[in-house]
Design an enzyme around this catalytic site. Structure first.
Site, PDB file in Angstrom:
ATOM      1  N   GLY A  21       0.704  -1.160  -0.175  1.00 18.40           N
ATOM      2  CA  GLY A  21       0.026   0.071  -0.118  1.00 18.40           C
ATOM      3  C   GLY A  21       0.637   1.168   0.028  1.00 18.40           C
ATOM      4  O   GLY A  21       0.301   2.516   0.223  1.00 18.40           O
ATOM      5  N   SER A  89      12.536  -0.649  -0.316  1.00 20.95           N
ATOM      6  CA  SER A  89      13.933  -0.470   0.518  1.00 20.95           C
ATOM      7  C   SER A  89      13.887  -1.309   1.636  1.00 20.95           C
ATOM      8  O   SER A  89      13.802  -1.169   2.710  1.00 20.95           O
ATOM      9  CB  SER A  89      13.809   0.819   1.214  1.00 20.95           C
ATOM     10  OG  SER A  89      12.609   1.303   1.573  1.00 20.95           O
TER      11      SER A  89
HETATM   12  N1  LIG Z   1      12.316  -8.873  -7.785  1.00 21.13           N
HETATM   13  C1  LIG Z   1      11.393  -7.991  -7.574  1.00 21.13           C
HETATM   14  N2  LIG Z   1      11.334  -7.682  -6.123  1.00 21.13           N
HETATM   15  C2  LIG Z   1      10.750  -6.719  -5.979  1.00 21.13           C
HETATM   16  N3  LIG Z   1       9.914  -5.769  -6.600  1.00 21.13           N
HETATM   17  C3  LIG Z   1      10.489  -6.003  -7.841  1.00 21.13           C
HETATM   18  C4  LIG Z   1      10.556  -7.219  -8.227  1.00 21.13           C
HETATM   19  N4  LIG Z   1      10.884  -7.140  -9.535  1.00 21.13           N
HETATM   20  C5  LIG Z   1      10.201  -6.061 -10.234  1.00 21.13           C
HETATM   21  N5  LIG Z   1       9.566  -5.521  -9.102  1.00 21.13           N
HETATM   22  C6  LIG Z   1       8.911  -4.314  -9.261  1.00 21.13           C
HETATM   23  O1  LIG Z   1       9.820  -3.154  -8.488  1.00 21.13           O
HETATM   24  C7  LIG Z   1       9.097  -2.436  -7.664  1.00 21.13           C
HETATM   25  C8  LIG Z   1      10.052  -2.331  -6.597  1.00 21.13           C
HETATM   26  O2  LIG Z   1      10.930  -0.956  -6.893  1.00 21.13           O
HETATM   27  P1  LIG Z   1      11.587  -0.496  -5.640  1.00 21.13           P
HETATM   28  O3  LIG Z   1      12.525   0.647  -6.131  1.00 21.13           O
HETATM   29  O4  LIG Z   1      10.709   0.112  -4.566  1.00 21.13           O
HETATM   30  O5  LIG Z   1      12.386  -1.675  -4.928  1.00 21.13           O
HETATM   31  S1  LIG Z   1      13.967  -1.603  -3.859  1.00 21.13           S
HETATM   32  O6  LIG Z   1      13.510  -0.541  -2.956  1.00 21.13           O
HETATM   33  O7  LIG Z   1      14.860  -1.273  -4.803  1.00 21.13           O
HETATM   34  O8  LIG Z   1      13.713  -2.620  -3.365  1.00 21.13           O
HETATM   35  C9  LIG Z   1       7.905  -3.125  -7.235  1.00 21.13           C
HETATM   36  O9  LIG Z   1       6.952  -2.226  -7.084  1.00 21.13           O
HETATM   37  P2  LIG Z   1       5.768  -2.051  -5.894  1.00 21.13           P
HETATM   38  O10 LIG Z   1       4.726  -3.084  -6.291  1.00 21.13           O
HETATM   39  O11 LIG Z   1       5.339  -0.667  -6.315  1.00 21.13           O
HETATM   40  O12 LIG Z   1       6.582  -2.145  -4.639  1.00 21.13           O
HETATM   41  C10 LIG Z   1       7.585  -4.005  -8.167  1.00 21.13           C
HETATM   42  O13 LIG Z   1       6.647  -3.663  -9.030  1.00 21.13           O
HETATM   43  N1  LIG Z   2      -5.825   0.677   3.393  1.00 22.13           N
HETATM   44  C1  LIG Z   2      -5.187   0.578   2.189  1.00 22.13           C
HETATM   45  N2  LIG Z   2      -3.814   1.354   1.836  1.00 22.13           N
HETATM   46  C2  LIG Z   2      -3.426   1.161   0.809  1.00 22.13           C
HETATM   47  N3  LIG Z   2      -3.698   0.167  -0.343  1.00 22.13           N
HETATM   48  C3  LIG Z   2      -4.877  -0.371   0.040  1.00 22.13           C
HETATM   49  C4  LIG Z   2      -5.418  -0.502   1.258  1.00 22.13           C
HETATM   50  N4  LIG Z   2      -6.561  -1.435   1.289  1.00 22.13           N
HETATM   51  C5  LIG Z   2      -6.490  -1.879   0.202  1.00 22.13           C
HETATM   52  N5  LIG Z   2      -5.419  -1.324  -0.798  1.00 22.13           N
HETATM   53  C6  LIG Z   2      -4.961  -2.040  -2.077  1.00 22.13           C
HETATM   54  O1  LIG Z   2      -3.747  -2.523  -1.952  1.00 22.13           O
HETATM   55  C7  LIG Z   2      -2.904  -2.404  -3.203  1.00 22.13           C
HETATM   56  C8  LIG Z   2      -1.875  -1.755  -2.635  1.00 22.13           C
HETATM   57  O2  LIG Z   2      -0.830  -1.492  -3.889  1.00 22.13           O
HETATM   58  P1  LIG Z   2       0.153  -0.530  -4.017  1.00 22.13           P
HETATM   59  O3  LIG Z   2      -0.287   0.629  -3.333  1.00 22.13           O
HETATM   60  O4  LIG Z   2       0.545  -0.416  -5.380  1.00 22.13           O
HETATM   61  O5  LIG Z   2       1.364  -1.140  -3.153  1.00 22.13           O
HETATM   62  P2  LIG Z   2       2.914  -0.991  -3.144  1.00 22.13           P
HETATM   63  O6  LIG Z   2       3.136   0.479  -3.741  1.00 22.13           O
HETATM   64  O7  LIG Z   2       3.118  -1.034  -1.749  1.00 22.13           O
HETATM   65  O8  LIG Z   2       3.315  -2.117  -4.232  1.00 22.13           O
HETATM   66  C9  LIG Z   2      -3.867  -1.677  -3.983  1.00 22.13           C
HETATM   67  O9  LIG Z   2      -4.780  -2.430  -4.863  1.00 22.13           O
HETATM   68  C10 LIG Z   2      -4.985  -0.803  -2.892  1.00 22.13           C
HETATM   69  O10 LIG Z   2      -6.271  -0.421  -3.577  1.00 22.13           O
END
Ligand SMILES: Nc1ncnc2c1ncn2[C@@H]1O[C@H](COP(=O)(O)OS(=O)(=O)O)[C@@H](OP(=O)(O)O)[C@H]1O
Ligand SMILES: Nc1ncnc2c1ncn2[C@@H]1O[C@H](COP(=O)(O)OP(=O)(O)O)[C@@H](O)[C@H]1O
Length: 176
Positions: A21, A89
């Protein structure tokens, strides 16, 4: 939140698993601060990686990426900008590096459990990681070190995004 209270621009650093989230809450904190008249910048891991696709997911590459974006965050904050960072991170040492760079670092641990993130599977990445199609996937085949001392913890399992935003704004108001 009362309109009168002046908030001190800080680096709001959202850390947590993919799907926890971070982006959803960050994207709502951004306009909430803007409409109160602050200068705000949002740095998001996924968006930055789109621009620099060669950044990998080994420990070294993740930490180098976090150190770089953390440096940018610290410079923006030094000029009075509220910075919102949303990055998995996963390593404490890199988060601590950024904390040390920033005058005012607020670590927000989005602690939504793996099972919930995986059930959400917003981008279908967990399913692919379980099938072995993505290496070093955080929570599945790569570590996530829980923050030792976050300023704020938000588990989004049973709350709305709006409630998450309210927790952030209340934290900022109460600490001043
Ligand atoms: N192997 C692997 N592990 C984790 N995440 C992955 C990986 N490959 C692709 N992704 C996508 O990259 C997004 C995370 O990027 P970040 O820059 O936040 O990662 S980090 O802080 O360097 O660990 C992450 O986005 P979020 O889902 O928004 O967190 C993923 O969509
Ligand atoms: N309280 C909440 N806060 C944030 N996201 C939520 C919450 N409840 C449900 N969700 C859902 O969870 C998912 C979180 O995805 P996202 O924000 O892309 O996560 P991240 O950036 O950590 O990868 C979204 O689909 C969002 O609609």
């Amino acid at each position: 939140m009362s309109e009168e209270k002046k908030l001190k621009p800080a680096v709001l650093w959202f850390t947590g698993l993919s799907g926890s989230g971070k982006s959803t809450i960050s994207e709502k904190v951004y306009p909430a601060l803007k409409e109160r008249g602050y200068r705000v910048e949002h740095l998001d891991g996924d968006a930055i990686r789109d621009i620099f696709p060669s950044t990998g997911f080994s420990k070294e590459e993740r930490n180098a990426h976090i150190r770089r974006v953390g440096y940018i965050a610290s410079r923006l904050q030094a000029h009075g900008v509220f910075v919102i960072g949303s990055f998995i991170s996963p390593y404490q040492e890199a988060r601590d590096f950024v904390r040390d760079l920033c005058e005012d670092f607020v670590e927000i641990y989005v602690s939504t459990p793996l099972e919930v993130c995986e059930e959400r599977d917003v981008k279908g990445l967990y399913a692919r990681a379980r099938k072995g199609e993505i290496d070093n996937f955080t929570g599945i085949s790569d570590p996530y070190e829980e923050p030792e001392n976050p300023e704020l913890e938000i588990d989004t399992t049973d709350i709305t995004p709006g409630e998450g935003v309210r927790m952030v704004l209340e934290y900022l108001e109460n600490r001043n």
